[in-house]
Design an enzyme around this catalytic site. Structure first.
Site, PDB file in Angstrom:
ATOM      1  CE1 TYR A  98      -4.452  -0.978  -0.010  1.00 27.96           C
ATOM      2  CE2 TYR A  98      -3.299  -2.968   0.665  1.00 27.96           C
ATOM      3  CZ  TYR A  98      -4.423  -2.350   0.162  1.00 27.96           C
ATOM      4  OH  TYR A  98      -5.519  -3.084  -0.199  1.00 27.96           O
ATOM      5  CD  GLU A 140      -6.817  -5.937   0.722  1.00 29.63           C
ATOM      6  OE1 GLU A 140      -5.574  -5.867   0.825  1.00 29.63           O
ATOM      7  OE2 GLU A 140      -7.487  -5.169  -0.003  1.00 29.63           O
TER       8      GLU A 140
HETATM    9  C1  HEM Z   1      -7.772  -4.115  -8.363  1.00 26.92           C
HETATM   10  C2  HEM Z   1      -8.602  -0.192  -5.675  1.00 26.92           C
HETATM   11  C3  HEM Z   1      -4.322  -0.748  -3.528  1.00 26.92           C
HETATM   12  C4  HEM Z   1      -3.219  -4.097  -6.793  1.00 26.92           C
HETATM   13  C5  HEM Z   1      -8.354  -3.008  -7.815  1.00 26.92           C
HETATM   14  C6  HEM Z   1      -9.635  -2.488  -8.180  1.00 26.92           C
HETATM   15  C7  HEM Z   1      -9.869  -1.397  -7.440  1.00 26.92           C
HETATM   16  C8  HEM Z   1      -8.737  -1.198  -6.589  1.00 26.92           C
HETATM   17  C9  HEM Z   1     -11.115  -0.523  -7.455  1.00 26.92           C
HETATM   18  C10 HEM Z   1     -10.557  -3.085  -9.232  1.00 26.92           C
HETATM   19  C11 HEM Z   1     -11.411  -4.145  -8.599  1.00 26.92           C
HETATM   20  C12 HEM Z   1     -12.353  -4.723  -9.602  1.00 26.92           C
HETATM   21  O1  HEM Z   1     -13.400  -4.142  -9.821  1.00 26.92           O
HETATM   22  O2  HEM Z   1     -12.039  -5.768 -10.143  1.00 26.92           O
HETATM   23  C13 HEM Z   1      -7.512  -0.009  -4.858  1.00 26.92           C
HETATM   24  C14 HEM Z   1      -7.386   1.037  -3.881  1.00 26.92           C
HETATM   25  C15 HEM Z   1      -6.178   0.885  -3.269  1.00 26.92           C
HETATM   26  C16 HEM Z   1      -5.550  -0.256  -3.876  1.00 26.92           C
HETATM   27  C17 HEM Z   1      -8.435   2.072  -3.614  1.00 26.92           C
HETATM   28  C18 HEM Z   1      -5.559   1.699  -2.178  1.00 26.92           C
HETATM   29  C19 HEM Z   1      -6.205   2.425  -1.294  1.00 26.92           C
HETATM   30  C20 HEM Z   1      -3.647  -1.701  -4.224  1.00 26.92           C
HETATM   31  C21 HEM Z   1      -2.294  -2.130  -3.949  1.00 26.92           C
HETATM   32  C22 HEM Z   1      -1.974  -3.048  -4.894  1.00 26.92           C
HETATM   33  C23 HEM Z   1      -3.129  -3.224  -5.748  1.00 26.92           C
HETATM   34  C24 HEM Z   1      -1.451  -1.653  -2.798  1.00 26.92           C
HETATM   35  C25 HEM Z   1      -0.673  -3.794  -5.053  1.00 26.92           C
HETATM   36  C26 HEM Z   1       0.400  -3.275  -5.451  1.00 26.92           C
HETATM   37  C27 HEM Z   1      -4.368  -4.382  -7.475  1.00 26.92           C
HETATM   38  C28 HEM Z   1      -4.438  -5.396  -8.506  1.00 26.92           C
HETATM   39  C29 HEM Z   1      -5.768  -5.418  -8.949  1.00 26.92           C
HETATM   40  C30 HEM Z   1      -6.456  -4.406  -8.193  1.00 26.92           C
HETATM   41  C31 HEM Z   1      -3.296  -6.262  -8.981  1.00 26.92           C
HETATM   42  C32 HEM Z   1      -6.355  -6.290 -10.032  1.00 26.92           C
HETATM   43  C33 HEM Z   1      -5.914  -5.670 -11.288  1.00 26.92           C
HETATM   44  C34 HEM Z   1      -6.309  -6.329 -12.542  1.00 26.92           C
HETATM   45  O3  HEM Z   1      -6.862  -7.419 -12.539  1.00 26.92           O
HETATM   46  O4  HEM Z   1      -5.982  -5.722 -13.549  1.00 26.92           O
HETATM   47  N1  HEM Z   1      -7.812  -2.208  -6.836  1.00 26.92           N
HETATM   48  N2  HEM Z   1      -6.387  -0.773  -4.832  1.00 26.92           N
HETATM   49  N3  HEM Z   1      -4.125  -2.394  -5.306  1.00 26.92           N
HETATM   50  N4  HEM Z   1      -5.591  -3.822  -7.303  1.00 26.92           N
HETATM   51 FE1  HEM Z   1      -6.002  -2.359  -6.026  1.00 26.92          FE
END
Ligand code: HEM
Length: 402
Positions: A98, A140
């Site tokens: 994060y 998580e």
């Molecule tokens: C997917 C938000 C932090 C990695 C997502 C999605 C959202 C989101 C809205 C799409 C979910 C969906 O509808 O499928 C956030 C927010 C974060 C955060 C608000 C921080 C406050 C992180 C962090 C990582 C990360 C720290 C790791 C480095 C991913 C990955 C996906 C994802 C790998 C799936 C991407 C894909 O399939 O293309 N996140 N995220 N996120 N997030 Fe986060």
């Protein structure tokens, strides 16, 4: 809740952040991947990156969250946070990551908005980010804890024992465990992340719904081939279709996903279109396994009978339940004048079917399909709380904060 200092700053800067969110998202990812190329190996889906959907989903959700903090300070957008946390744990994300996202998100805001980002503005957006991040980190932690797994131990190797060609474009894989450890139970409607090693040596994750209830030894999931192979979109589905045979090994995460069938006695309607049938087939299979007495209506829309994946399994399962039936809509049937009982021509039209009293509805399919069916259900008097939906791919319905 947002502090009194940050609230007016966020209220004032939301319009400009919102208007520039696409560019912020793009700059954020470019900057982050340049410094952390490892995040493109097995964590982020480069197909979603290529078409910009995931970029919008993540950054858009931060803006959506800020809107909600301003407009409904006492409520957290639970639906959004729950969906995201399940997706994150299915990818094995760690709390320390994060900080990385934070640093690059804040950098991108500054880079795109320039002098408008004063110290006060930066501090206010920093606060929004960490409120959201801390909620996600806690959720998580709870999800890992509930299945007694950690980001490192969610992965497991399985061996393909059966490959069923459902339609020209859909293959079902049945895999069995390769060791004696217990198989984590899945809830009806959940998915697993499959991590594939691509020919260029990079791992790529994809989520697939489980299409059958657990038996303690196997998992079953179905994969639709994404056409055109406009690399990298479709690279995993094409690899699985062309190269995964009985005897091959695949790496899957433990099951996650928050759109799950609730255990009640209420009638249930499972409504899907196209490959959206997969979580519905999984839910139905769980109902059969639980020897459910519930009234079950299975509504499915597809192009034609020969593109309807998992139909045989679904029909066999419906026959095992005391009060279950299917209605299928085919947009382009081979013989429109010779439709069987329960088959209709055209798009799904709920005025053609009876709505069971006090039913719970589950929808899955393209966004336009779900929006249309959800609207007609609401117009027919179904309470919004009784309609749940699963979006494949990044959920832009949720991230749409405008
Ligand atoms: C997917 C938000 C932090 C990695 C997502 C999605 C959202 C989101 C809205 C799409 C979910 C969906 O509808 O499928 C956030 C927010 C974060 C955060 C608000 C921080 C406050 C992180 C962090 C990582 C990360 C720290 C790791 C480095 C991913 C990955 C996906 C994802 C790998 C799936 C991407 C894909 O399939 O293309 N996140 N995220 N996120 N997030 Fe986060």
């Amino acid at each position: 809740m947002l502090s009194d200092t940050s609230l007016p700053v966020i209220t004032a800067t939301l319009p400009v952040v919102g208007a520039n969110i696409k560019e912020i998202a793009q700059r954020f990812y470019e900057h982050m991947f340049a410094e952390h190329p490892e995040l493109l190996d097995g964590v982020f889906n480069r197909g979603n990156q290529a078409d910009g959907r995931q970029q919008q989903a993540l950054a858009g959700s931060i803006a959506a969250f800020a809107t909600s903090l301003v407009e409904k300070p006492d409520e957290l957008p639970d639906h959004l946070l729950s969906r995201v946390s399940h997706k994150h744990v299915s990818l094995g994300l760690r709390p320390d990551q994060y900080q990385i996202v934070h640093d690059h998100f804040m950098w991108a805001i500054g880079d795109v908005l320039g002098d408008a980002v004063t110290d006060d503005v930066a501090a206010a957006w920093d606060e929004v980010y960490w409120i959201m991040a801390n909620v996600l980190i806690n959720k998580e932690r709870g999800l890992y804890g509930a299945v007694k797994l950690s980001p490192e131990t969610i992965w497991r190797t399985w061996r393909v024992v059966e490959r069923i060609q459902e339609t020209d474009d859909v293959v079902t894989f049945v895999v069995e465990r390769t060791d004696e450890r217990d198989v984590k139970p899945s809830l009806p409607g959940q998915y697993v992340t499959l991590k594939a090693l691509m020919p260029d040596g990079v791992h790529q994750p994809r989520q697939y719904s489980l299409t059958k209830a657990d038996d303690g030894e196997h998992r079953q999931f179905s994969v639709k081939r994404v056409h055109g192979l406009k690399t990298p979109d479709g690279e995993v589905s094409n690899l699985l279709h062309s190269q995964f045979e009985v005897g091959d090994e695949v790496v899957l995460s433990a099951p996650f996903g928050d759109v799950v069938l609730e255990y009640t006695d209420r009638p249930v309607v499972l409504a899907s279109a196209g490959i959206g049938v997969t979580p519905m087939a999984g839910m139905l299979s769980h109902l059969v396994q639980a020897k459910s007495q519930r009234t079950v209506r299975f509504w499915h829309a597809d192009n034609a009978a020969d593109t309807f994946a998992l139909r045989q399994q679904i029909e066999e399962d419906l026959a095992k339940l005391p009060d279950a039936s299917m209605t299928a809509w085919f947009a382009d049937p081979a013989e429109p004048t010779q439709m069987a009982d329960g088959e209709l021509v055209g798009f799904m039209d709920i005025s053609a079917v009876e709505l069971p009293v006090d039913a719970a509805y589950y929808l899955c399919g393209p966004l336009v399909f779900m929006q249309a069916v959800r609207s007609s259900l609401i117009a027919a008097g179904v309470p919004a709380k009784d309609i749940q939906y699963e979006v494949f791919g990044p959920d832009l319905w949720l991230a749409d904060f405008t």
